[in-house]
Design a protein around this motif. Sequence first.
Motif, PDB file in Angstrom:
ATOM      1  N   THR A   8      -5.366  10.016   0.125  1.00 25.03           N
ATOM      2  CA  THR A   8      -6.030   8.716   0.183  1.00 25.03           C
ATOM      3  C   THR A   8      -4.983   7.615   0.298  1.00 25.03           C
ATOM      4  O   THR A   8      -3.807   7.826  -0.043  1.00 25.03           O
ATOM      5  CB  THR A   8      -6.888   8.464  -1.073  1.00 25.03           C
ATOM      6  N   GLN A   9      -5.386   6.463   0.795  1.00 28.55           N
ATOM      7  CA  GLN A   9      -4.500   5.309   0.846  1.00 28.55           C
ATOM      8  C   GLN A   9      -4.915   4.320  -0.239  1.00 28.55           C
ATOM      9  O   GLN A   9      -6.091   3.949  -0.340  1.00 28.55           O
ATOM     10  CB  GLN A   9      -4.559   4.621   2.211  1.00 28.55           C
ATOM     11  N   LEU A  10      -3.946   3.896  -1.040  1.00 28.43           N
ATOM     12  CA  LEU A  10      -4.159   2.883  -2.072  1.00 28.43           C
ATOM     13  C   LEU A  10      -3.557   1.579  -1.581  1.00 28.43           C
ATOM     14  O   LEU A  10      -2.417   1.547  -1.122  1.00 28.43           O
ATOM     15  CB  LEU A  10      -3.490   3.298  -3.378  1.00 28.43           C
ATOM     16  N   SER A  11      -4.320   0.508  -1.669  1.00 30.46           N
ATOM     17  CA  SER A  11      -3.794  -0.802  -1.289  1.00 30.46           C
ATOM     18  C   SER A  11      -3.955  -1.758  -2.461  1.00 30.46           C
ATOM     19  O   SER A  11      -4.907  -1.650  -3.241  1.00 30.46           O
ATOM     20  CB  SER A  11      -4.509  -1.350  -0.055  1.00 30.46           C
ATOM     21  N   PHE A  12      -3.017  -2.681  -2.569  1.00 30.67           N
ATOM     22  CA  PHE A  12      -3.023  -3.601  -3.704  1.00 30.67           C
ATOM     23  C   PHE A  12      -2.719  -5.008  -3.208  1.00 30.67           C
ATOM     24  O   PHE A  12      -1.641  -5.276  -2.654  1.00 30.67           O
ATOM     25  CB  PHE A  12      -1.975  -3.164  -4.731  1.00 30.67           C
ATOM     26  N   THR A  13      -3.691  -5.909  -3.371  1.00 34.50           N
ATOM     27  CA  THR A  13      -3.524  -7.311  -2.998  1.00 34.50           C
ATOM     28  C   THR A  13      -3.383  -8.132  -4.267  1.00 34.50           C
ATOM     29  O   THR A  13      -4.176  -7.988  -5.203  1.00 34.50           O
ATOM     30  CB  THR A  13      -4.730  -7.797  -2.174  1.00 34.50           C
ATOM     31  N   PHE A  14      -2.370  -8.990  -4.316  1.00 33.77           N
ATOM     32  CA  PHE A  14      -2.083  -9.714  -5.557  1.00 33.77           C
ATOM     33  C   PHE A  14      -1.723 -11.170  -5.270  1.00 33.77           C
ATOM     34  O   PHE A  14      -1.291 -11.522  -4.167  1.00 33.77           O
ATOM     35  CB  PHE A  14      -0.943  -9.035  -6.328  1.00 33.77           C
ATOM     36  N   TRP A  64       0.828  -1.199   0.000  1.00 32.06           N
ATOM     37  CA  TRP A  64       0.000   0.000   0.000  1.00 32.06           C
ATOM     38  C   TRP A  64       0.861   1.246   0.000  1.00 32.06           C
ATOM     39  O   TRP A  64       2.057   1.218   0.300  1.00 32.06           O
ATOM     40  CB  TRP A  64      -0.972   0.021   1.181  1.00 32.06           C
ATOM     41  N   VAL A  65       0.228   2.382  -0.345  1.00 38.75           N
ATOM     42  CA  VAL A  65       0.921   3.658  -0.403  1.00 38.75           C
ATOM     43  C   VAL A  65      -0.106   4.776  -0.221  1.00 38.75           C
ATOM     44  O   VAL A  65      -1.264   4.645  -0.645  1.00 38.75           O
ATOM     45  CB  VAL A  65       1.671   3.826  -1.750  1.00 38.75           C
ATOM     46  N   ASP A  66       0.306   5.856   0.451  1.00 35.26           N
ATOM     47  CA  ASP A  66      -0.547   7.045   0.547  1.00 35.26           C
ATOM     48  C   ASP A  66      -0.307   7.918  -0.675  1.00 35.26           C
ATOM     49  O   ASP A  66       0.834   8.030  -1.167  1.00 35.26           O
ATOM     50  CB  ASP A  66      -0.227   7.839   1.817  1.00 35.26           C
ATOM     51  N   ALA A  67      -1.357   8.547  -1.157  1.00 32.83           N
ATOM     52  CA  ALA A  67      -1.240   9.378  -2.356  1.00 32.83           C
ATOM     53  C   ALA A  67      -2.009  10.681  -2.169  1.00 32.83           C
ATOM     54  O   ALA A  67      -3.074  10.710  -1.540  1.00 32.83           O
ATOM     55  CB  ALA A  67      -1.771   8.631  -3.587  1.00 32.83           C
ATOM     56  N   ASP A  68      -1.476  11.747  -2.719  1.00 31.14           N
ATOM     57  CA  ASP A  68      -2.113  13.060  -2.687  1.00 31.14           C
ATOM     58  C   ASP A  68      -3.120  13.133  -3.841  1.00 31.14           C
ATOM     59  O   ASP A  68      -2.743  13.190  -5.017  1.00 31.14           O
ATOM     60  CB  ASP A  68      -1.044  14.143  -2.823  1.00 31.14           C
ATOM     61  N   ALA A  69      -4.400  13.126  -3.494  1.00 25.04           N
ATOM     62  CA  ALA A  69      -5.455  13.091  -4.519  1.00 25.04           C
ATOM     63  C   ALA A  69      -6.023  14.475  -4.819  1.00 25.04           C
ATOM     64  O   ALA A  69      -7.072  14.585  -5.468  1.00 25.04           O
ATOM     65  CB  ALA A  69      -6.579  12.154  -4.081  1.00 25.04           C
ATOM     66  N   THR A  70      -5.321  15.530  -4.401  1.00 23.79           N
ATOM     67  CA  THR A  70      -5.848  16.882  -4.608  1.00 23.79           C
ATOM     68  C   THR A  70      -6.054  17.185  -6.085  1.00 23.79           C
ATOM     69  O   THR A  70      -7.103  17.707  -6.494  1.00 23.79           O
ATOM     70  CB  THR A  70      -4.892  17.919  -3.992  1.00 23.79           C
ATOM     71  N   GLU A  71      -5.062  16.846  -6.923  1.00 24.90           N
ATOM     72  CA  GLU A  71      -5.175  17.121  -8.355  1.00 24.90           C
ATOM     73  C   GLU A  71      -6.229  16.248  -9.026  1.00 24.90           C
ATOM     74  O   GLU A  71      -6.857  16.661 -10.007  1.00 24.90           O
ATOM     75  CB  GLU A  71      -3.817  16.929  -9.037  1.00 24.90           C
ATOM     76  N   LEU A  72      -6.436  15.031  -8.512  1.00 24.91           N
ATOM     77  CA  LEU A  72      -7.475  14.159  -9.065  1.00 24.91           C
ATOM     78  C   LEU A  72      -8.852  14.780  -8.836  1.00 24.91           C
ATOM     79  O   LEU A  72      -9.708  14.772  -9.734  1.00 24.91           O
ATOM     80  CB  LEU A  72      -7.408  12.777  -8.415  1.00 24.91           C
ATOM     81  N   LEU A  73      -9.067  15.328  -7.640  1.00 24.42           N
ATOM     82  CA  LEU A  73     -10.340  15.987  -7.357  1.00 24.42           C
ATOM     83  C   LEU A  73     -10.508  17.235  -8.219  1.00 24.42           C
ATOM     84  O   LEU A  73     -11.615  17.535  -8.684  1.00 24.42           O
ATOM     85  CB  LEU A  73     -10.424  16.352  -5.875  1.00 24.42           C
ATOM     86  N   ALA A  74      -9.413  17.950  -8.442  1.00 26.27           N
ATOM     87  CA  ALA A  74      -9.479  19.130  -9.305  1.00 26.27           C
ATOM     88  C   ALA A  74      -9.824  18.730 -10.737  1.00 26.27           C
ATOM     89  O   ALA A  74     -10.596  19.414 -11.429  1.00 26.27           O
ATOM     90  CB  ALA A  74      -8.146  19.879  -9.260  1.00 26.27           C
ATOM     91  N   THR A  75      -9.274  17.615 -11.199  1.00 25.79           N
ATOM     92  CA  THR A  75      -9.592  17.122 -12.537  1.00 25.79           C
ATOM     93  C   THR A  75     -11.065  16.750 -12.648  1.00 25.79           C
ATOM     94  O   THR A  75     -11.731  17.046 -13.645  1.00 25.79           O
ATOM     95  CB  THR A  75      -8.714  15.894 -12.866  1.00 25.79           C
ATOM     96  N   LYS A  76     -11.562  16.099 -11.603  1.00 21.05           N
ATOM     97  CA  LYS A  76     -12.994  15.742 -11.600  1.00 21.05           C
ATOM     98  C   LYS A  76     -13.858  16.995 -11.694  1.00 21.05           C
ATOM     99  O   LYS A  76     -14.836  17.041 -12.452  1.00 21.05           O
ATOM    100  CB  LYS A  76     -13.305  14.962 -10.322  1.00 21.05           C
ATOM    101  N   ASP A  77     -13.513  18.035 -10.926  1.00 18.84           N
ATOM    102  CA  ASP A  77     -14.291  19.279 -10.956  1.00 18.84           C
ATOM    103  C   ASP A  77     -14.198  19.959 -12.321  1.00 18.84           C
ATOM    104  O   ASP A  77     -15.185  20.514 -12.824  1.00 18.84           O
ATOM    105  CB  ASP A  77     -13.796  20.227  -9.865  1.00 18.84           C
ATOM    106  N   ALA A  78     -13.008  19.904 -12.950  1.00 15.66           N
ATOM    107  CA  ALA A  78     -12.845  20.518 -14.268  1.00 15.66           C
ATOM    108  C   ALA A  78     -13.683  19.804 -15.316  1.00 15.66           C
ATOM    109  O   ALA A  78     -14.321  20.444 -16.171  1.00 15.66           O
ATOM    110  CB  ALA A  78     -11.366  20.505 -14.661  1.00 15.66           C
TER     111      ALA A  78
END
Length: 435
Positions: free
Chosen positions: A398-404, A238-252
Amino acid sequence: MTQVFRLPDLGEGLTEATIIEWHVAEGDHVTIDQEVVTVETAKAAVEVPCPYAGVVTSLHTAAGEELAVGAPLITIAALADGEAYRTEEQAGSTSPERPLVGYGASEAPRRARRRRAAAAEEGATPAPESAPEPEPASQSAIKVISPLVRKLVEDARIDLASITPTGEGGVIRRADVEAAVADRGQPSPTAPATTPAAPRATSTDAPADQRIPLTGVRRAIAQKLSTSRREIPDATTWVDADATELLATKDALKAARPQDAIGILALLARITVAGLRAFPELNSSVEGHEIVQHGRINLGFAAQSPRGLVVPVVHDAHAMTTAELAAALRSLTEAAREGTVTPAQLTGGTFTLNNYGVFGVDGSTPIINHPEAAMLGIGRIIDKPWAHEGAVALRKVTQLSFTFDHRVCDGGTAGGFLRYVADCVEQPAVLLAGL
């Protein structure tokens, strides 16, 4: 003359179903293609239309019981005019070898649903040939569709006006009656027969244990998860990620193309598809001694339904635009919420996206949706202090987790995929490099 309608072949290799709710009772009149019962299979809950018309003379099983495909479901007595039932050529065989004609495709079932919906809006119980029993004036406008629900209310001696409806259009459903009974502290009139555990010596009156059979979707989920845990050597990163730009993209996108209604889930689906193209080893399954890398990306996603969590599948997600992904996700989410998602919409997935952030949690180590090889999880997006451009700022994190499945790849591949996803979340413009 009577006709026995047997439980039809519901497709997808299903061999049995559990009776959830009868929509007719003995003595009721039914029309051709009227939906008479809701059943739950290992895939979904479906409403079953009857190919005959006439008077119901027998319901061969009760709600809560399991029935094999081809077993007698309901007996219909023809009306005197001789036109009350379809001929074999019109109705099709009701044997287990052939599916019910008109199931899921005919316009007639939709007409029947519209008739019942209209009746529900007027507060009436639809019955084509016979009028309902008179009700007290205080209950004449209460919306109840199922005769079974009416009987449950009568058995429990509950005032309909005191029940909070949860069905579409304010219709009272079986679950609403059971909730009202539970609130009064009475045994549920629809609960399956239970075997209470032997009472323990205690100074208080503790409630007795109940044994609830695993049936339908819940049993299928239990079997799949048990198989996954037993067969797949899984690992999670897992990894923490800054989703600020993703939210800005959604709003745009919302401002530029409001008609597309592209939300966060659709953007995450777009990122996931791009990640699987970059790391195709993860769009796989293990069959015997072979790893099968799937050419198509059929993206499953977790969604809530009236019977718990289900995983609808967006087939051929790799061939869709972001707007098309958004539309498919909306449609399947609505179907899951209404309990109308079909078995075909719940099968064939090659990878699953799990947005557990909607439950208000940060992380998870989910069980892989067997026979898939991996699952990406998204936690809630919240304000956190974050190092940004050389200073500490409040950012959307947000936290992203990946199970494989460790059989299909090693940690380097898994880490590479997760890092790619995190980079796209933090800088959505990264996606342009792959176009």
